[in-house]
Design a protein around this motif. Structure first.
Motif, PDB file in Angstrom:
ATOM      1  N   ARG A  59     -15.812 -26.375  13.471  1.00  9.76           N
ATOM      2  CA  ARG A  59     -15.344 -25.684  13.179  1.00  9.76           C
ATOM      3  C   ARG A  59     -15.207 -23.935  13.437  1.00  9.76           C
ATOM      4  O   ARG A  59     -14.475 -23.394  12.531  1.00  9.76           O
ATOM      5  N   GLU A  96     -29.181 -26.166  18.189  1.00  6.71           N
ATOM      6  CA  GLU A  96     -29.852 -26.698  17.747  1.00  6.71           C
ATOM      7  C   GLU A  96     -30.368 -28.307  17.530  1.00  6.71           C
ATOM      8  O   GLU A  96     -32.123 -28.289  17.792  1.00  6.71           O
ATOM      9  N   TYR A  97     -29.851 -29.119  17.399  1.00  4.87           N
ATOM     10  CA  TYR A  97     -30.126 -30.199  17.383  1.00  4.87           C
ATOM     11  C   TYR A  97     -29.403 -30.915  18.589  1.00  4.87           C
ATOM     12  O   TYR A  97     -28.562 -32.088  18.400  1.00  4.87           O
ATOM     13  N   VAL A 121     -21.338 -20.883  13.122  1.00  2.00           N
ATOM     14  CA  VAL A 121     -22.795 -20.718  12.771  1.00  2.00           C
ATOM     15  C   VAL A 121     -22.866 -20.111  13.906  1.00  2.00           C
ATOM     16  O   VAL A 121     -23.028 -20.698  14.802  1.00  2.00           O
ATOM     17  N   ALA A 123     -26.699 -20.516  15.483  1.00  2.01           N
ATOM     18  CA  ALA A 123     -27.708 -20.532  15.371  1.00  2.01           C
ATOM     19  C   ALA A 123     -29.006 -19.708  16.008  1.00  2.01           C
ATOM     20  O   ALA A 123     -29.194 -19.290  16.300  1.00  2.01           O
TER      21      ALA A 123
HETATM   22  N1  LIG Z   1     -28.453 -25.334  10.531  1.00  6.76           N
HETATM   23  C1  LIG Z   1     -26.876 -25.507  10.953  1.00  6.76           C
HETATM   24  N2  LIG Z   1     -26.297 -25.587  10.355  1.00  6.76           N
HETATM   25  C2  LIG Z   1     -24.821 -25.517  10.521  1.00  6.76           C
HETATM   26  N3  LIG Z   1     -24.374 -25.361  11.929  1.00  6.76           N
HETATM   27  C3  LIG Z   1     -24.788 -25.363  12.975  1.00  6.76           C
HETATM   28  N4  LIG Z   1     -25.353 -25.031  13.882  1.00  6.76           N
HETATM   29  C4  LIG Z   1     -25.995 -25.192  14.489  1.00  6.76           C
HETATM   30  N5  LIG Z   1     -27.247 -25.510  13.110  1.00  6.76           N
HETATM   31  C5  LIG Z   1     -26.479 -25.364  12.192  1.00  6.76           C
END
Ligand SMILES: Nc1ncnc2[nH]cnc12
Ligand SMILES: O=P(O)(O)OC[C@H]1O[C@H](OP(=O)(O)OP(=O)(O)O)[C@H](O)[C@@H]1O
Length: 171
Positions: A59, A96-97, A121, A123
């Motif tokens: 992205r 984050e994931y 983004v 994060a």
């Molecule tokens: N909450 C989120 N939304 C979009 N992209 C992300 N990348 C990491 N966390 C995100």
């Protein structure tokens, strides 16, 4: 003046439970919003010369290419492993994931070149920090890291404390 907030869509529990995903698709569907975002990014650079704009897969590519064209700079993709065809450097990072790693072409940046690192983004900051490490491995000078969206509570800015950080929207 455009309120960019209306072009960011929240998707709860994507890609996994507990994550509120910030979807930039509505922004990409609006030429006015994209134009305004690019204009604001450029203003935030305050005339700094940029040689290369980094876009982080996937992205980060969208606006990094628009910015590179406007800044008369080259565009450099930083990609997920195994996607770049030439010799690469690799850097692991946490998300984050999940966890992953990123790669850059070894000849993408020359020593001393001035670099803008862009992603959609911010994060936790793991991705952006890995991207910055790759740039510095090649001898690039990071002028700024910029983002459309910053998710404040995840404290990505703290990880990027050695860099100038700009984001258009903070949540
Ligand atoms: N909450 C989120 N939304 C979009 N992209 C992300 N990348 C990491 N966390 C995100
Ligand atoms: O600050 P962080 O916690 O590191 O997270 C931010 C990163 O997460 C998203 O990418 P993702 O890995 O989901 O890939 P995509 O751009 O290909 O969708 C986003 O585009 C950033 O690159």
């Amino acid at each position: 003046m455009i309120n960019l907030d209306q072009y960011i869509r929240d998707i709860p529990d994507f890609p996994k439970k507990g994550v509120v995903y910030k979807d930039i698709s509505p922004m990409l569907q609006s030429p006015e919003a994209m134009r305004f975002a690019v204009k604001t990014f450029i203003e935030n650079l305050k005339g700094e010369k940029i040689d290369k704009v980094i876009g982080v897969e996937s992205r980060g590519f969208f606006f990094a290419t628009l910015l590179a064209e406007k800044l008369n700079a080259g565009f450099i993709p930083i990609r997920k492993p195994g996607k770049l065809p030439y010799k690469t450097h690799t850097e692991a990072y946490e998300l984050e994931y999940g966890t992953d790693s990123l790669e850059i072409h070894q000849d993408a940046i020359e020593k001393g070149e001035k670099v803008l690192v862009h992603d959609d983004v911010l994060a936790t900051g793991g991705t952006a920090l890995a991207a910055c490490n790759l740039v510095e491995k090649l001898g690039g000078e990071i002028i700024q890291c910029n983002f459309l969206v910053e998710i404040g509570f995840l404290k990505g800015r703290d990880k990027l404390k050695n860099y100038q950080v700009e984001s258009l929207l903070k949540y």
